[in-house]
Design a protein around this motif. Structure first.
Motif, short mmCIF file in Angstrom:
data_model
loop_
_atom_site.label_atom_id
_atom_site.label_comp_id
_atom_site.label_asym_id
_atom_site.label_seq_id
_atom_site.Cartn_x
_atom_site.Cartn_y
_atom_site.Cartn_z
N ILE A 1 2.13 8.17 -3.80
CA ILE A 1 1.73 8.85 -5.04
C ILE A 1 0.46 9.68 -4.83
N LEU A 2 -0.54 9.10 -4.14
CA LEU A 2 -1.83 9.78 -3.98
C LEU A 2 -1.84 10.77 -2.83
N GLY A 3 -0.93 10.61 -1.87
CA GLY A 3 -0.95 11.48 -0.70
C GLY A 3 -0.86 12.96 -1.02
N PRO A 4 0.13 13.38 -1.82
CA PRO A 4 0.20 14.82 -2.14
C PRO A 4 -1.04 15.34 -2.86
N TRP A 5 -1.59 14.50 -3.77
CA TRP A 5 -2.80 14.96 -4.47
C TRP A 5 -3.98 15.08 -3.52
N ALA A 6 -4.09 14.14 -2.58
CA ALA A 6 -5.17 14.24 -1.58
C ALA A 6 -4.99 15.48 -0.72
N THR A 7 -3.73 15.79 -0.39
CA THR A 7 -3.47 17.01 0.39
C THR A 7 -3.87 18.26 -0.38
N LEU A 8 -3.50 18.30 -1.66
CA LEU A 8 -3.89 19.45 -2.50
C LEU A 8 -5.41 19.56 -2.61
N LEU A 9 -6.09 18.41 -2.74
CA LEU A 9 -7.54 18.44 -2.82
C LEU A 9 -8.16 18.97 -1.54
N ALA A 10 -7.60 18.57 -0.40
CA ALA A 10 -8.11 19.06 0.89
C ALA A 10 -7.89 20.57 1.02
N VAL B 1 0.82 -1.22 0.00
CA VAL B 1 0.00 0.00 0.00
C VAL B 1 0.86 1.26 0.00
N TRP B 2 2.09 1.16 0.47
CA TRP B 2 2.90 2.36 0.66
C TRP B 2 3.13 3.12 -0.65
N GLY B 3 3.41 2.37 -1.71
CA GLY B 3 3.67 3.03 -3.00
C GLY B 3 2.51 3.90 -3.46
N PRO B 4 1.28 3.36 -3.58
CA PRO B 4 0.14 4.22 -3.96
C PRO B 4 -0.10 5.37 -2.99
N LEU B 5 0.12 5.12 -1.70
CA LEU B 5 -0.09 6.21 -0.74
C LEU B 5 0.88 7.36 -0.99
#
Length: 716
Positions: free
Chosen positions: A203-212, A197-201
């Motif tokens: 990758i997606l973590g910064p985008w989720a932060t920007l979305l928030a 799971v770490w790899g997708p997290l």
């Protein structure tokens, strides 16, 4: 020798060099157009490719679609930037004292010393808690290590015990390690899952932060004004029958929506004439069968939004006609405009008549003058703190003061000078928040009761001058815990309460002999405003309140059921706006209350009006609560002003001492004077979080240790 005729000399042959250009015949220019020759188009002027490209780029850049796209891109990009700034500020304020310091500066700038003191105390508590957390953080590693060791030991012991049980049960010594191996396998699977799971997290973590961050910025509209969406065109639009019917239809009331669809005139028959009413319009709506008026009242906010208005710009009342609601819809933004000054300021020749006159209190929502009669009517005004209650009550008293026959007895249990201009105008003036001031206010009311009983026993036909008792911040009196020598409490709501019973007696019989009681109180509850007292007032007014239950306490069930809603007023924004239930003010037929925007009279302006009122009188000697011919005991007075507070800033103690007795505790009383007083009794002010304070325990200890032979220091 002559040449033969017809011959010419030959010089040589001329040969033209070919320049490889096509030969075209010279055009024949004719001034007369040949009708057989067809028309030829004029030659076209050629434009360079660079100019054409520049023009195309300029046209594309200035196109509405391009500009909209650019604004869209900048807007949503700035939402992310603004959201990050907002989150960072929230995090900073959550971890530091910045918010407390900002609120403290705002309170000081507004001159609200009580609020400033409250925020300063909150700041002190925050810093103390933060210091404690930092101290705990120093010992956290040791505690964590001990906890980890204990947890590891308990876990190992538990696994071993479980293995022993399994080994005994299965009669297999190898099962001794089974629980431990199972735990190891569980840990291995957790590591595998995290690895996957770490790899997708990542990758997606910064985008989720920007979305928030984008969501926060969009909610707060954190973008430049020029890129924000244009304001809806219908905001503040005129109120027409179709607008009203559509707004009612979309309220979410199924029978109403169905009835509108079935009406041949699309619902127009429900509406009465739309009349101009002050700074808005008014219309009566007859609801179809199956729709109750309270269903519309409960949806006031949605109705206002359907009409492109704010909630406070739409008022719903119940007229006398059955199944009818009356809508008053303000012009957009009209209620946020201030009203004019009070006639008490603009007309210096104005006088009052207690019996026949009406006080110019303000304006109703229609913009008409709101005049109120105070003749033989007890009054109660309430609301949240700092909403203009004292100013509204004082404006009525100032109008009454312009009638020289009216006598005032005033108790201001806030004691910050709001009623100081009545010195020389009122026969009794009490100013202060302590229990002693409550005792004196209670005795003032009991004197009113005695005067009332004297007047009742007078011969029939006797004419009495009006006597008005005013108690501001009356909740202080009702909440007072002090008892007298006969064990009777001054506060409370029981039959033994002296203040409560005096107020009840005045309410019962005072109006018949022109002895009236005006009370102002804040944040009403059953404890600080008993039911029998609030129901004894003939005129009940309320500023902004927090809940509907408080609105019912302030105005009564009838007024609230009829549409009165002081709980929907906006604290701070609707300062000075009161909802009045009284037969002394003209209320439209079918309504139970009237909303009035009162004229604001500042303290300085009130002093000018009071001077005009004093000029109408022969001279009034004001009895202050402290003018009793007693010698002041400063140490006892310090304990009195501290009340139940464990500690208080020295500046606040001096201010309260001055309110207690301005003549004794005047300008000569400073921090050094207060310090000397306490040092003389073995105590002195101490610093708390960098601020000099007086501790209540120290003062009480000094009083207990003081000699009883009368050697107490007295104020000079």
């Amino acid at each position: 020798m002559t040449e033969p005729a017809g011959t010419a000399p030959v010089m040589g042959t001329v040969h033209h060099l070919d320049d490889h250009r096509p030969t075209t015949p010279e055009p024949v220019v004719s001034l007369v157009k040949d009708p057989t020759t067809p028309d030829t188009p004029a030659p076209v002027r050629r434009v360079s490719r660079a100019v054409r490209t520049a023009r195309a780029l300029r046209t594309a850049a200035m196109h509405d679609r391009t500009r909209s796209t650019a604004r869209f891109t900048v807007r949503h990009g700035m939402y992310v930037v603004g959201g990050g700034r907002i989150v960072a500020r929230r995090a900073w304020e959550g971890r530091t004292a910045a918010r407390y310091e900002r609120m403290l500066r705002a309170a000081e700038a507004a001159g609200n010393l009580d609020l400033a003191t409250e925020w300063e105390e909150r700041l002190s508590r925050f810093r103390a808690a933060r210091h404690q957390r930092r101290m705990d953080l120093l010992s956290a590693p040791v505690k964590a290590a001990k906890g980890a060791a204990a947890g590891l030991g308990i876990t190992a012991g538990g696994l071993l015990l479980l293995g022993i049980i399994l080994a005994v049960a299965n009669e297999n010594f190898a099962d001794l390690a089974t629980p431990t191996l199972a735990l190891i396998e569980l840990v291995r699977w957790i590591v595998v899952i995290i690895t996957v799971v770490w790899g997708p997290l990542v990758i997606l973590g910064p985008w989720a932060t920007l979305l928030a961050l984008w969501g926060v910025g969009r909610h707060q509209q954190a973008a430049p004004q020029w890129v924000l969406p244009a304001r809806p065109a219908d905001v503040g639009a005129p109120i027409t029958p179709s607008v009203v019917v559509t707004a009612l239809r979309d309220l979410g009331i199924a029978p109403l929506r169905k009835a509108v669809k079935e009406m041949g005139d699309a619902g127009a028959a429900m509406l009465g004439p739309i009349r101009i009413a002050g700074c808005g319009v008014e219309v009566d709506v007859t609801l179809p069968s199956g729709v109750a008026t309270d269903e519309v009242q409960k949806r006031r906010r949605k109705l206002a939004e359907n009409l492109a208005r704010h909630e406070h710009e739409v008022f719903i009342t119940i007229p006398q006609a059955a199944r009818t609601v009356r809508l008053w819809i303000a012009d957009s933004g009209a209620l946020d405009e201030p009203i004019g000054p009070s006639p008490l300021m603009t007309d210096t020749t104005l006088t009052a008549d207690y019996a026949k006159g009406r006080a110019p209190w303000g304006q109703d929502l229609r913009g008409d003058a709101a005049l109120i009669s105070l003749y033989q009517r007890h009054m109660l005004i309430t609301g949240l703190s700092n909403q203009g209650k004292t100013a509204a009550l004082r404006a009525l008293a100032l109008w009454l003061a312009l009638d020289a026959r009216v006598e005032f007895r005033v108790a201001d249990l806030k004691g910050v000078g709001d009623w100081g201009m009545f010195d020389g105008l009122a026969t009794v003036l009490i100013q202060g928040p302590t229990d002693d001031h409550v005792i004196e206010a209670t005795e003032m009311l009991e004197d009113l009761v005695k005067e009332m009983e004297r007047r009742i026993q007078a011969p029939p036909g006797t004419v009495f001058t009006p006597l008005i008792g005013i108690v501001d911040e009356a909740q202080v009196a009702f909440m007072c815990p002090v008892v007298d020598g006969e064990k009777r409490p001054y506060g409370g709501s029981k039959a033994t309460s002296r203040y409560f019973m005096a107020a009840r007696k005045i309410h019962n019989q005072g109006r018949a002999v022109d002895v009236l009681l005006f009370q102002g109180t804040q944040d009403p509850t059953d404890q600080n405003l008993p039911k029998l007292v609030r129901e004894g007032a003939h005129t009940r007014a309320s500023l902004a309140l927090g809940t509907e239950s408080q609105a019912r306490m302030a105005l009564g069930d009838k007024a609230v059921d009829g549409g009165a809603a002081p709980n929907l007023l906006r604290p701070g924004l609707d300062k000075g706006t009161v909802v009045v239930a009284s037969d002394g003010i003209k209320i439209p037929a079918g309504q139970a209350a009237l909303t009035v925007r009162t004229h604001y009279i500042s303290t300085d302006d009130a002093a000018e009006i009071a001077e005009r009122a004093k000029a109408l009188r022969d001279g009034v000697t004001t009895l202050h609560a402290v003018d009793r011919g007693e010698e002041r005991d400063p140490l006892t007075d310090v304990a009195a002003v501290l009340a139940d507070a464990p500690r208080m800033r020295t500046n606040e103690v001096l201010k309260r001492l001055h309110s207690l007795d301005p003549k004794v505790y005047g300008d000569q009383w400073t921090n050094d004077r207060l310090k000397s007083l306490l040092e003389a009794h073995g105590e002195e002010p101490k610093k708390s979080h960098g601020v000099m304070v007086v501790h209540r325990d120290h003062v009480l200890r000094a009083l207990a240790n003081r000699d009883t032979d009368g050697s107490a220091s007295t104020a000079q």
